[in-house]
Design a protein around this motif. Structure first.
Motif, short mmCIF file in Angstrom:
data_model
loop_
_atom_site.label_atom_id
_atom_site.label_comp_id
_atom_site.label_asym_id
_atom_site.label_seq_id
_atom_site.Cartn_x
_atom_site.Cartn_y
_atom_site.Cartn_z
N ASP A 56 -8.74 3.48 5.24
CA ASP A 56 -9.19 3.01 4.01
C ASP A 56 -7.99 2.75 3.11
OD1 ASP A 56 -11.44 1.94 2.47
OD2 ASP A 56 -10.91 3.43 1.10
N MET A 57 -7.16 3.66 3.06
CA MET A 57 -6.21 3.33 2.05
C MET A 57 -5.10 2.58 2.56
SD MET A 57 -4.64 6.54 0.23
CE MET A 57 -6.07 7.00 -0.82
N VAL A 58 -4.68 2.33 3.59
CA VAL A 58 -4.07 1.26 4.32
C VAL A 58 -4.55 -0.16 3.88
CG1 VAL A 58 -2.86 0.40 6.38
CG2 VAL A 58 -2.99 2.78 6.12
N ARG A 59 -5.68 -0.09 4.15
CA ARG A 59 -6.55 -1.41 4.14
C ARG A 59 -6.33 -1.72 2.35
NH1 ARG A 59 -11.36 -2.85 2.12
NH2 ARG A 59 -11.96 -0.83 1.81
N ARG A 60 -6.70 -0.89 1.56
CA ARG A 60 -6.61 -1.10 0.36
C ARG A 60 -5.36 -1.62 -0.33
NH1 ARG A 60 -9.05 1.56 -4.94
NH2 ARG A 60 -9.04 3.77 -3.77
N ASP A 61 -4.31 -0.65 0.06
CA ASP A 61 -2.97 -0.87 -0.29
C ASP A 61 -2.40 -2.37 0.00
OD1 ASP A 61 -2.43 1.68 -1.01
OD2 ASP A 61 -0.90 2.01 0.54
N GLN A 62 -3.06 -2.93 1.38
CA GLN A 62 -2.54 -3.91 2.07
C GLN A 62 -3.33 -5.09 0.81
OE1 GLN A 62 -0.71 -5.23 4.21
NE2 GLN A 62 -1.50 -7.21 4.61
N PHE A 63 -4.31 -4.85 0.53
CA PHE A 63 -5.38 -5.93 -0.14
C PHE A 63 -4.60 -5.71 -1.67
CE2 PHE A 63 -8.74 -8.32 -2.20
CZ PHE A 63 -9.39 -8.75 -1.11
N ASP A 64 -4.27 -4.87 -2.22
CA ASP A 64 -3.72 -5.02 -3.57
C ASP A 64 -2.70 -5.37 -3.64
OD1 ASP A 64 -6.50 -3.91 -4.28
OD2 ASP A 64 -5.74 -1.64 -4.22
N SER A 65 -1.69 -5.11 -2.91
CA SER A 65 -0.40 -5.54 -3.05
C SER A 65 -0.14 -7.02 -2.27
CB SER A 65 0.56 -4.78 -2.10
OG SER A 65 0.26 -4.34 -1.08
N THR A 66 -0.97 -7.54 -1.70
CA THR A 66 -0.74 -9.13 -1.36
C THR A 66 -1.68 -10.07 -1.99
OG1 THR A 66 -2.35 -8.70 0.35
CG2 THR A 66 -0.03 -8.35 1.07
N ARG A 67 -2.51 -9.56 -2.87
CA ARG A 67 -3.43 -10.68 -3.53
C ARG A 67 -2.65 -11.64 -4.37
NH1 ARG A 67 -5.98 -6.03 -7.54
NH2 ARG A 67 -4.21 -5.97 -8.78
N ALA A 68 -3.12 -12.75 -4.54
CA ALA A 68 -2.53 -13.91 -5.24
C ALA A 68 -2.28 -13.54 -6.62
CB ALA A 68 -3.09 -15.15 -5.04
N ILE A 69 -3.07 -12.83 -7.52
CA ILE A 69 -3.02 -12.59 -8.83
C ILE A 69 -2.55 -11.35 -9.02
CG2 ILE A 69 -4.28 -13.03 -11.15
CD1 ILE A 69 -6.36 -14.55 -8.97
N ALA A 70 -1.58 -11.07 -9.68
CA ALA A 70 -1.43 -9.59 -10.24
C ALA A 70 -1.48 -8.62 -9.26
CB ALA A 70 -2.42 -9.05 -11.52
N PRO A 71 -0.66 -9.06 -8.08
CA PRO A 71 -0.43 -8.04 -7.43
C PRO A 71 0.15 -6.72 -7.67
CG PRO A 71 1.08 -9.65 -6.70
CD PRO A 71 0.29 -10.10 -8.12
#
Ligand code: DC
Length: 231
Positions: free
Chosen positions: A182-197
């Protein structure tokens, strides 16, 4: 130390990097207001869940963020909470920590209108001064003028291990593997999102806590703050 020279301390970093523990400790020491901005995104997610809104429906989720009444107050109960989180009049301090909120909060926090609404509230709170604000984008987007910017990092295995122990100690039936994935998934999502990564500001001081405990991170941060004040 000339503490009054600092109005804002920004602490950013990924999940379970120790930023809330550090932020809270610094706020207590210097008698600053403490705001963990993650609770605001969690509250939007909980409000959407309570109203059975489809998380893919960006407009409806955004309307919730723009209209909900959220209050973050000093803790009224001594049960381990840092603040009381009041959503539309209800105490949701622990409800925002549920697995269902956890699963959906990354998606909610990637929506532009949600971020704009939360950022506006965070800046309004910061205007009062003397604040330690914790999140993912505080040093980069919310308060780029913050005098102190700390960015905590640790390996994903170390962070998953800490979160696993925390949940086991709270009596939750979880496995290390599910926490890690879950943490790997969240890290990936939070750091690659377009806005305010999620990323450190250029002028942030990066603290890697893989081999440091919470007290060591705190002491190191105090040294950074003292050095800033004596400059
Ligand atoms: O720190 P936390 O786990 O409570 O944060 C919950 C979520 O909110 C996390 O997935 C990232 C998001 N968040 C964000 O996008 N920006 C912030 N300033 C704080 C949290």
């Amino acid at each position: 130390m000339k503490k009054n020279l600092i109005s804002t301390i920004a602490v950013d970093g990924p999940a379970a990097s120790g930023k809330s523990t550090l932020g809270e400790h610094l706020a207590k020491t210097f008698n600053y207001t403490y705001l963990d901005t993650g609770v605001m995104y969690r509250a939007v997610t909980l409000a959407a869940l309570n109203q059975s809104i489809d998380f893919d429906d960006e407009d409806r989720v955004s309307e919730i963020a723009e209209s909900m009444e959220l209050d973050v107050r000093r803790p009224s109960i001594n049960d381990g909470r840092s603040n009381d989180i009041i959503l539309d009049g209800q105490d949701v301090t622990w409800a925002i920590r549920s697995a269902e909120v956890e699963r959906n909060v990354s998606k909610v926090s990637a929506y532009q209108r949600v971020r704009t609404a939360m950022t506006e509230q965070q800046r309004r709170i910061a205007k009062r001064g003397r604040i330690v604000m914790v999140g993912r984008d505080i040093g980069t987007v919310v308060l780029p003028e913050a005098e102190i910017k700390l960015y905590l990092e640790a390996s994903v295995e170390e962070r998953a291990h800490r979160r696993y122990l925390e949940l086991i100690n709270r009596g939750k039936a979880v496995t290390f593997e599910e926490i890690l994935s879950d943490m790997v998934r969240r890290d990936q999502f939070d750091s690659t999102r377009a806005i305010a990564p999620l990323r450190p500001a250029e002028d942030a001081i990066i603290i890697n806590s893989d081999h440091m405990n919470a007290d060591q991170v705190y002491e190191y941060s105090c040294k950074i703050i003292s050095a800033h004040c004596s400059n």
